[in-house]
Design a protein around this motif. Structure first.
Motif, PDB file in Angstrom:
ATOM      1  N   LEU A   1       0.960  -1.181   0.577  1.00 24.11           N
ATOM      2  CA  LEU A   1       0.290   0.031   0.204  1.00 24.11           C
ATOM      3  C   LEU A   1       1.447   1.068   0.007  1.00 24.11           C
ATOM      4  N   ALA A   2       0.910   2.543  -0.839  1.00 24.36           N
ATOM      5  CA  ALA A   2       1.474   3.548  -1.117  1.00 24.36           C
ATOM      6  C   ALA A   2       1.027   4.161  -1.554  1.00 24.36           C
ATOM      7  N   GLY A   3       1.334   5.449  -0.642  1.00 20.51           N
ATOM      8  CA  GLY A   3       0.780   6.850  -1.150  1.00 20.51           C
ATOM      9  C   GLY A   3       1.364   6.824  -2.019  1.00 20.51           C
ATOM     10  N   VAL A   4       1.748   7.288  -3.584  1.00 16.73           N
ATOM     11  CA  VAL A   4       2.919   7.650  -4.174  1.00 16.73           C
ATOM     12  C   VAL A   4       1.464   8.214  -5.437  1.00 16.73           C
ATOM     13  N   ALA A   5       3.184   9.166  -5.930  1.00 19.92           N
ATOM     14  CA  ALA A   5       2.252   9.739  -7.574  1.00 19.92           C
ATOM     15  C   ALA A   5       3.457   9.309  -8.591  1.00 19.92           C
ATOM     16  N   ILE A  16       5.333  -4.513  -8.059  1.00 18.75           N
ATOM     17  CA  ILE A  16       4.734  -4.963  -7.452  1.00 18.75           C
ATOM     18  C   ILE A  16       3.043  -5.866  -6.786  1.00 18.75           C
ATOM     19  N   PRO A  17       3.847  -7.540  -7.351  1.00 15.91           N
ATOM     20  CA  PRO A  17       2.364  -7.619  -7.238  1.00 15.91           C
ATOM     21  C   PRO A  17       1.237  -7.381  -6.028  1.00 15.91           C
ATOM     22  N   ASN A  18       0.446  -7.941  -5.888  1.00 19.00           N
ATOM     23  CA  ASN A  18      -0.818  -7.289  -4.531  1.00 19.00           C
ATOM     24  C   ASN A  18      -0.156  -5.903  -3.944  1.00 19.00           C
ATOM     25  N   ALA A  19       0.073  -5.038  -4.527  1.00 21.64           N
ATOM     26  CA  ALA A  19       0.411  -3.413  -4.762  1.00 21.64           C
ATOM     27  C   ALA A  19      -0.936  -2.677  -4.628  1.00 21.64           C
ATOM     28  N   PRO A  24      -1.085  10.380  -2.960  1.00 19.84           N
ATOM     29  CA  PRO A  24      -0.425  11.150  -1.231  1.00 19.84           C
ATOM     30  C   PRO A  24      -1.733  11.936  -0.996  1.00 19.84           C
ATOM     31  N   GLY A  25      -1.917  12.253   0.128  1.00 22.94           N
ATOM     32  CA  GLY A  25      -2.974  13.014   0.873  1.00 22.94           C
ATOM     33  C   GLY A  25      -4.531  12.522   0.566  1.00 22.94           C
ATOM     34  N   ASP A  26      -4.629  10.964  -0.152  1.00 24.53           N
ATOM     35  CA  ASP A  26      -5.941  11.209  -0.479  1.00 24.53           C
ATOM     36  C   ASP A  26      -7.219   9.647   0.354  1.00 24.53           C
ATOM     37  N   VAL A  27      -7.478  10.805   1.038  1.00 23.01           N
ATOM     38  CA  VAL A  27      -7.866   8.966   2.272  1.00 23.01           C
ATOM     39  C   VAL A  27      -8.963   8.573   1.943  1.00 23.01           C
ATOM     40  N   GLU A  28      -9.675   9.195   0.999  1.00 20.95           N
ATOM     41  CA  GLU A  28     -10.634   7.615   0.903  1.00 20.95           C
ATOM     42  C   GLU A  28      -9.822   7.287  -0.536  1.00 20.95           C
ATOM     43  N   GLY A  29      -9.195   7.199  -0.836  1.00 23.09           N
ATOM     44  CA  GLY A  29      -8.401   6.711  -2.104  1.00 23.09           C
ATOM     45  C   GLY A  29      -7.346   5.800  -1.728  1.00 23.09           C
ATOM     46  N   GLY A  30      -7.296   5.982   0.037  1.00 24.94           N
ATOM     47  CA  GLY A  30      -6.261   5.204   0.386  1.00 24.94           C
ATOM     48  C   GLY A  30      -6.725   4.106   1.460  1.00 24.94           C
ATOM     49  N   ARG A  31      -7.801   4.066   1.630  1.00 26.69           N
ATOM     50  CA  ARG A  31      -9.399   3.124   2.393  1.00 26.69           C
ATOM     51  C   ARG A  31      -9.351   2.508   0.706  1.00 26.69           C
ATOM     52  N   ALA A  32      -9.683   3.221  -0.060  1.00 28.29           N
ATOM     53  CA  ALA A  32     -10.399   2.098  -1.329  1.00 28.29           C
ATOM     54  C   ALA A  32      -9.076   1.126  -1.565  1.00 28.29           C
ATOM     55  N   ALA A  33      -7.797   1.808  -1.929  1.00 32.08           N
ATOM     56  CA  ALA A  33      -7.036   0.770  -2.275  1.00 32.08           C
ATOM     57  C   ALA A  33      -6.441  -0.932  -1.166  1.00 32.08           C
ATOM     58  N   ASP A  35      -8.906  -1.714   0.687  1.00 36.03           N
ATOM     59  CA  ASP A  35      -9.417  -2.537   0.474  1.00 36.03           C
ATOM     60  C   ASP A  35      -9.284  -3.812  -0.477  1.00 36.03           C
ATOM     61  N   SER A  36      -8.058  -3.332  -1.999  1.00 33.18           N
ATOM     62  CA  SER A  36      -8.564  -3.331  -2.340  1.00 33.18           C
ATOM     63  C   SER A  36      -7.018  -5.167  -2.481  1.00 33.18           C
ATOM     64  N   LEU A  37      -6.911  -4.805  -1.317  1.00 31.00           N
ATOM     65  CA  LEU A  37      -5.196  -5.716  -0.934  1.00 31.00           C
ATOM     66  C   LEU A  37      -5.965  -7.355  -0.836  1.00 31.00           C
ATOM     67  N   ILE A  38      -5.443  -7.544  -1.100  1.00 30.26           N
ATOM     68  CA  ILE A  38      -5.237  -9.233  -0.531  1.00 30.26           C
ATOM     69  C   ILE A  38      -4.582  -9.448   0.647  1.00 30.26           C
TER      70      ILE A  38
END
Length: 73
Positions: A1-5, A16-19, A24-33, A35-38
């Protein structure tokens, strides 16, 4: 999980598989990202091999030799 651009986001997404990435700074995007991880232990031997220092050094040396001998494109 990475908050990068930019390049970092592209690199993580492509290499990177399963990443998951989010802006950066997108809290909702971070939460969605997140949730997409295994969520499991996921060894990444191909990534480790591809980006190991010895492998990168070997490829760089081959590029230098190719360039020096005039066999570059």
């Amino acid at each position: 999980l990475a908050g990068v651009a930019g390049y970092a986001a592209k690199f993580v997404a492509e290499e990177i598989p399963n990443a998951a990435v989010f802006a950066p700074g997108d809290v909702e995007g971070g939460r969605a990202a997140f949730d997409s991880l295994i969520l499991e232990s996921a060894p990444r031997p191909d990534f480790v091999k591809k980006f190991s220092r010895p492998n990168i050094s070997r490829l760089m040396a081959l590029e230098i030799v190719s360039f020096a001998s005039g066999h570059h494109s």
